[in-house]
Scaffold this motif. Structure first.
Motif, PDB file in Angstrom:
ATOM      1  N   GLN A  88      -2.226   1.810  -3.437  1.00 25.75           N
ATOM      2  CA  GLN A  88      -2.304   3.262  -3.298  1.00 25.75           C
ATOM      3  C   GLN A  88      -1.488   3.765  -2.119  1.00 25.75           C
ATOM      4  O   GLN A  88      -0.818   4.806  -2.198  1.00 25.75           O
ATOM      5  CB  GLN A  88      -3.767   3.695  -3.142  1.00 25.75           C
ATOM      6  CG  GLN A  88      -3.971   5.201  -3.296  1.00 25.75           C
ATOM      7  CD  GLN A  88      -3.569   5.694  -4.671  1.00 25.75           C
ATOM      8  OE1 GLN A  88      -4.069   5.214  -5.682  1.00 25.75           O
ATOM      9  NE2 GLN A  88      -2.645   6.663  -4.714  1.00 25.75           N
ATOM     10  N   GLN A  89      -1.514   3.033  -1.014  1.00 24.26           N
ATOM     11  CA  GLN A  89      -0.750   3.444   0.171  1.00 24.26           C
ATOM     12  C   GLN A  89       0.739   3.492  -0.127  1.00 24.26           C
ATOM     13  O   GLN A  89       1.434   4.444   0.253  1.00 24.26           O
ATOM     14  CB  GLN A  89      -1.029   2.488   1.328  1.00 24.26           C
ATOM     15  CG  GLN A  89      -0.337   2.878   2.628  1.00 24.26           C
ATOM     16  CD  GLN A  89      -0.692   1.934   3.777  1.00 24.26           C
ATOM     17  OE1 GLN A  89      -1.539   1.058   3.649  1.00 24.26           O
ATOM     18  NE2 GLN A  89      -0.042   2.112   4.901  1.00 24.26           N
ATOM     19  N   GLN A  90       1.248   2.477  -0.826  1.00 20.75           N
ATOM     20  CA  GLN A  90       2.676   2.433  -1.154  1.00 20.75           C
ATOM     21  C   GLN A  90       3.045   3.512  -2.176  1.00 20.75           C
ATOM     22  O   GLN A  90       4.142   4.075  -2.138  1.00 20.75           O
ATOM     23  CB  GLN A  90       3.050   1.049  -1.692  1.00 20.75           C
ATOM     24  CG  GLN A  90       3.031  -0.061  -0.667  1.00 20.75           C
ATOM     25  CD  GLN A  90       1.648  -0.619  -0.413  1.00 20.75           C
ATOM     26  OE1 GLN A  90       0.670  -0.186  -1.022  1.00 20.75           O
ATOM     27  NE2 GLN A  90       1.557  -1.596   0.479  1.00 20.75           N
ATOM     28  N   LEU A  91       2.119   3.812  -3.087  1.00 17.52           N
ATOM     29  CA  LEU A  91       2.366   4.874  -4.062  1.00 17.52           C
ATOM     30  C   LEU A  91       2.395   6.238  -3.373  1.00 17.52           C
ATOM     31  O   LEU A  91       3.245   7.081  -3.669  1.00 17.52           O
ATOM     32  CB  LEU A  91       1.288   4.858  -5.153  1.00 17.52           C
ATOM     33  CG  LEU A  91       1.308   3.669  -6.115  1.00 17.52           C
ATOM     34  CD1 LEU A  91       0.050   3.667  -6.986  1.00 17.52           C
ATOM     35  CD2 LEU A  91       2.557   3.693  -7.000  1.00 17.52           C
ATOM     36  N   ASP A  92       1.463   6.451  -2.449  1.00 17.50           N
ATOM     37  CA  ASP A  92       1.405   7.735  -1.737  1.00 17.50           C
ATOM     38  C   ASP A  92       2.637   7.959  -0.867  1.00 17.50           C
ATOM     39  O   ASP A  92       3.099   9.093  -0.705  1.00 17.50           O
ATOM     40  CB  ASP A  92       0.144   7.799  -0.867  1.00 17.50           C
ATOM     41  CG  ASP A  92      -1.136   7.879  -1.696  1.00 17.50           C
ATOM     42  OD1 ASP A  92      -1.040   8.234  -2.891  1.00 17.50           O
ATOM     43  OD2 ASP A  92      -2.215   7.585  -1.152  1.00 17.50           O
ATOM     44  N   SER A  93       3.165   6.868  -0.295  1.00 19.46           N
ATOM     45  CA  SER A  93       4.324   6.992   0.601  1.00 19.46           C
ATOM     46  C   SER A  93       5.652   6.999  -0.154  1.00 19.46           C
ATOM     47  O   SER A  93       6.711   7.213   0.450  1.00 19.46           O
ATOM     48  CB  SER A  93       4.326   5.842   1.607  1.00 19.46           C
ATOM     49  OG  SER A  93       4.532   4.592   0.947  1.00 19.46           O
ATOM     50  N   GLY A  94       5.614   6.741  -1.461  1.00 23.26           N
ATOM     51  CA  GLY A  94       6.837   6.734  -2.250  1.00 23.26           C
ATOM     52  C   GLY A  94       7.562   5.411  -2.251  1.00 23.26           C
ATOM     53  O   GLY A  94       8.671   5.304  -2.798  1.00 23.26           O
TER      54      GLY A  94
END
Length: 330
Positions: A270-276
């Motif tokens: 989720q963190q990597q998805l949120d940061s793009g």
């Protein structure tokens, strides 16, 4: 010896066997025979003479009325009954080892130990928060967390190597031996780097995904089996170019620098998805994943530390609205 009131004869016979016939040296020898398949080697490991070891096995076979080992030219091979007894003996010794460790930790001023096995998704949030809650309530407690497939972790749970498992029960034969408290299911998405050739595409086909290089879990895991079944059901060969791993950090690193794809629950990245750093492809795998939950051994009394961890897990799940919404009705 008379049968105790309200006790059936079979239970009374089991009590007599355990209390009158079964000795610690029987358990040690059984475990060593399971490891070595040789009376000579097992006897040496159990610090017995070969004749003494042979007598102990003959004594057990006589009392139980079943053959436990088949004698062969190169050693012995356990029968079905022998394998069952070896497994139970291993659990009994593991329990005594755990009891000794608990006492040692208490005497040294430490707060005990709890061993947990987990599939990856719960560890991303549920397990981390439960450990934090557990640590706030216990002093000097040692938590050991192991990641693997549900099947191997349940086997280790039954062998007494783990106290709790966050995973799935895949072997129906194990159901009577286990307690299962369902948590939720997992929705898997196809995850890639932003510059991947398939990123932003609409109308993706499974055939295109089959031609990609994949990061996959080990053979025998439920996701691997169902991904394979998905491709085969559409008349496609499963991806030929794969990297097999359970490590999310390695998967993220590979996705960032290659055109590989992976099927993961969003919670894990989720963190990597949120940061793009990563993106999810607009493709519905349609995979039906079994519900995972907290697994413990039926009839087993947890140590105080393990009981405290179980309570922390239950409270964490209860305090997570998204899990309550997604949990199937049972």
């Amino acid at each position: 010896m008379s049968t105790p009131p309200h006790t059936d004869p079979q239970t009374a016979a089991s009590v007599r066997f355990v209390r009158s016939h079964l000795k610690m040296r029987h358990l040690i020898l059984l475990v060593e025979l399971g490891r070595h398949a040789s009376i000579v080697t097992a006897a040496k490991a159990a610090r017995l003479t070969q004749p003494a070891a042979s007598r102990l096995i003959s004594d057990l076979e006589h009392v139980l009325g079943v053959q436990l080992f088949e004698r062969r030219a190169r050693g012995v091979e356990p029968t079905w009954s022998g394998k069952m007894l070896i497994r139970r003996a291993g659990v009994a010794l593991a329990e005594m080892d755990a009891a000794h460790l608990e006492l040692s930790l208490l005497l040294s001023g430490m707060g005990g130990k709890v061993a947990i096995g987990s599939v990856l998704t719960p560890a991303a949030d549920i397990l981390a928060r439960a450990i934090k809650l557990f640590k706030s309530r216990t002093v000097n407690a040692n938590v050991v967390v192991d990641f693997s497939t549900s099947k191997s972790m349940v086997e280790r749970l039954l062998d007494g190597q783990l106290d709790l498992v966050l995973g799935r029960i895949l072997d129906t034969a194990s159901v009577p031996l286990l307690n299962f408290e369902p948590i939720t299911d997992e929705v898997h998405h196809i995850i890639v780097r932003p510059g991947h050739p398939l990123a932003g595409r609409s109308g993706l086909q499974l055939e295109e995904l089959a031609q990609q290089s994949w990061i996959v879990p080990p053979t025998g895991s439920i996701l691997r089996d169902r991904l394979t079944a998905l491709f085969l059901s559409e008349g496609l060969n499963p991806p030929l170019e794969t990297v097999e791993t359970l490590s999310t950090s390695l998967a993220v690193s590979l996705l960032a620098t290659t055109d590989m794809v992976v099927a993961l629950p969003r919670e894990l990245v989720q963190q990597q998805l949120d940061s793009g750093q990563l993106v999810a492809l607009p493709f519905d795998l349609g995979l039906s994943m079994d519900v995972y939950g907290v697994i413990t051994r039926q009839g087993h009394v947890l140590s105080p530390s393990a009981e405290a961890m179980l309570m922390a897990l239950r409270e964490t799940v209860a305090a997570t609205p998204s899990l309550r919404r997604r949990r199937p009705a049972v």
